[in-house]
Design an enzyme around this catalytic site. Structure first.
Site, PDB file in Angstrom:
ATOM      1  CD  GLU A  34      -2.411   1.445   0.063  1.00 49.86           C
ATOM      2  OE1 GLU A  34      -3.331   0.941  -0.019  1.00 49.86           O
ATOM      3  OE2 GLU A  34      -2.687   2.386  -0.853  1.00 49.86           O
ATOM      4  CB  THR A  41     -11.602   5.190  -3.021  1.00 52.76           C
ATOM      5  OG1 THR A  41     -10.289   5.066  -3.907  1.00 52.76           O
ATOM      6  CG2 THR A  41     -12.100   6.421  -2.603  1.00 52.76           C
ATOM      7  CB  CYS A  42     -14.288   2.659   0.558  1.00 52.06           C
ATOM      8  SG  CYS A  42     -15.788   2.355   1.321  1.00 52.06           S
ATOM      9  CG  HIS A 441     -49.296  -1.928   7.954  1.00 50.59           C
ATOM     10  ND1 HIS A 441     -48.921  -0.904   6.857  1.00 50.59           N
ATOM     11  CD2 HIS A 441     -49.259  -1.194   8.797  1.00 50.59           C
ATOM     12  CE1 HIS A 441     -48.954   0.325   7.707  1.00 50.59           C
ATOM     13  NE2 HIS A 441     -50.180   0.239   8.842  1.00 50.59           N
TER      14      HIS A 441
END
Ligand SMILES: Cc1cc2nc3c(=O)[nH]c(=O)nc-3n(C[C@H](O)[C@H](O)[C@H](O)COP(=O)(O)OP(=O)(O)OC[C@H]3O[C@@H](n4cnc5c(N)ncnc54)[C@H](O)[C@@H]3O)c2cc1C
Length: 459
Positions: A34, A41-42, A441
């Protein structure tokens, strides 16, 4: 002398870390590289920080509307951007540091911090270290694109990465680009208290969506006082003292918007130009994405590309799905493919847009016989109860097979509701399966079966 591994992974985006850990768990000796911040990015400049900021912005919005719900807040609602940023940073840190620890504590996995470049098909250099492996996986992601707009060289603009350092309230934020990234920032900064203008080259916002969706989103944003300038075909920036002037119309004369800050959100480009891919003979497409087949193999048999850099997806879930596909193929002998997946994503303005499968425009273009149902959120009980009735839902069904072709749900909770449709699409089941399901519902999802009972031919 090169250090030898069984696998090298370049990039710690949304695919690389999980793949690295899974390969290492099988006893393979794995290296992961890295160059910046763990998580890509995320985690650092995309989904996680923006959705944390969206949550702060929503809290401000709800507080400003508290009186409508019978709440009394004496005094006006002010936003402390330093605290907003601190909260965002804390959430990001949780993921970023958690990931770093996970990788560094995994047996058989070595983490290198530096910029990786190919030396040849099997060898990668990171600073002074030379690594070699039978298999190499590229997960290098992308970055904000900076097109050759006049005035950009004056450096007076922000992008999704530099926005992460903002701990003050821009007086007037001009968002250049009316698509997914730009719209989220536009609404959140309006809610924080900035004046906001969106400048979009095209004739409508978010052009990949259907026209009715673009129009409804424009309405939602305008209702909050966001200025929207469409058809700005000749965008140019100019620094004027501590202000920035954005030219929004070169056709009919000198029309400029003057703001305190400009955010450039006009698309993404893959991080593939500085990897020395040519030394390994890896092919790119005309837009700079690494060409891959349906199982994520590049043209070089031992090298694979995952995530945004392969151009087969532009989301965290597509990148993670790439990891799942590769792991299944390499470790389980399960021949999963990229083409098995159904387009799905959300736009996190408030209310959000949840999307799955084809748009209405795509269905029409395909020429097939189809059915459509549409319902405004004003006719969804839960939305009425919550006092949030903007938007509408629509579903398209194949008239022959009765399978759901696609859906666009713009309304409260629709980033979640869309999954009830998506899963039936994956099951390749006829729409009657969901139409006959008994839903709870009161929810937004309970109206999906009702809508499916109201399908009409798509004219
Ligand atoms: C503002 C914004 C909001 C977003 N919101 C969402 C959302 O809500 N939902 C969603 O699904 N998606 C969202 N996305 C998209 C998402 O962030 C990306 O699709 C995702 O991060 C892609 O991950 P990736 O695995 O391709 O690589 P990335 O996450 O981009 O990571 C790649 C990593 O590789 C490293 N790297 C690059 N080159 C090298 C090299 N040569 N050597 C070593 N390391 C290298 C980079 O430093 C980086 O850490 C958003 C994007 C932006 C910009």
């Amino acid at each position: 002398m090169a250090t030898t591994y069984d696998a090298i992974i370049i990039g710690t985006g949304q695919a690389g870390p999980s793949l690295a850990v899974q390969l290492a768990s099988t006893g393979m000796k794995v290296a992961i590289i890295e160059r910046k911040r763990f998580g890509g990015t995320c985690v650092n400049t995309g989904c996680i920080p923006t959705k944390t900021l969206v949550a702060s912005a929503r809290a401000a919005h709800v507080a400003r509307h508290a009186a409508e719900y019978g709440l009394v807040i004496s005094g006006s609602i002010a936003v402390d951007m330093k605290i907003v940023k601190e909260r965002k940073d804390a959430v990001v840190r949780l993921s970023n540091e958690g990931l770093e620890k996970w990788l560094k504590n995994t047996e058989n996995l070595t983490v290198y911090e530096g910029h990786a470049r190919f030396e040849d098909v099997h060898r990668v250099r990171v600073g002074d270290e030379l690594l070699e492996a039978d298999k190499i996986f590229i997960n290098v992601g992308g970055r904000a694109s900076t097109p050759p707009l006049r005035g950009l060289d004056q450096g007076s603009y922000l992008n999704n990465s530099t926005m992460m350092d903002v701990n003050f309230l821009p007086e007037h934020l001009i968002v250049i680009g009316g698509s997914y990234v730009g719209l989220e920032f536009a609404q959140m900064y309006r809610r924080f208290g900035s004046e906001v203008t969106i400048v979009e080259m095209g004739p409508r916002l978010i052009r990949r969506e259907d026209e009715d969706i673009s129009e409804a989103i424009k309405q939602i944003l305008e209702n909050e006082g966001i200025n929207i300038r469409l058809g700005a075909e000749c965008i140019a920036l100019e620094k004027r003292g501590d202000k920035v002037a954005v030219n929004v119309d070169c056709v009919s004369g000198d029309k400029t918007v003057i703001g305190s800050h400009a955010l450039l959100a006009v698309g993404r480009v893959p991080n593939t130009a500085d990897l020395n891919l040519e030394k390994a003979g890896i092919e790119l497409d005309e837009r700079g994405y690494i060409r891959v087949d349906d199982q994520l193999r590049t043209n070089v048999p031992s090298i694979y590309a995952l995530g945004d850099c392969n151009g087969r997806g532009a989301f965290t879930h597509t990148s993670y799905n790439d990891y799942e596909i590769l792991a299944a193929n390499l470790l389980d002998g399960d021949q999963r493919r990229v083409s098995d997946r159904i387009t799905a994503y959300a736009l996190y303005i408030d209310p959000p847009l949840g999307r799955a499968g084809m748009t209405e425009t795509e269905v029409r273009k395909s020429g097939r016989k189809a059915l459509i149902a549409k319902r405004p959120m004003a006719r969804v009980g839960r939305a009425v109860e919550k006092g949030e009735t903007q938007g509408f839902m629509k579903i398209l069904v194949d008239a022959g097979t009765k399978e759901i072709l696609g859906a666009a749900l713009l309304g409260i909770e629709c980033d979640e509701v869309i999954h009830s449709i998506l899963d039936v699409m994956y099951a390749k089941a006829p729409y009657a399966v969901i139409q006959r399901a008994m839903h709870i519902h009161p929810t937004v999802t309970e109206l999906i079966p009702t809508m499916l009972g109201e399908l009409k031919p798509l004219e």
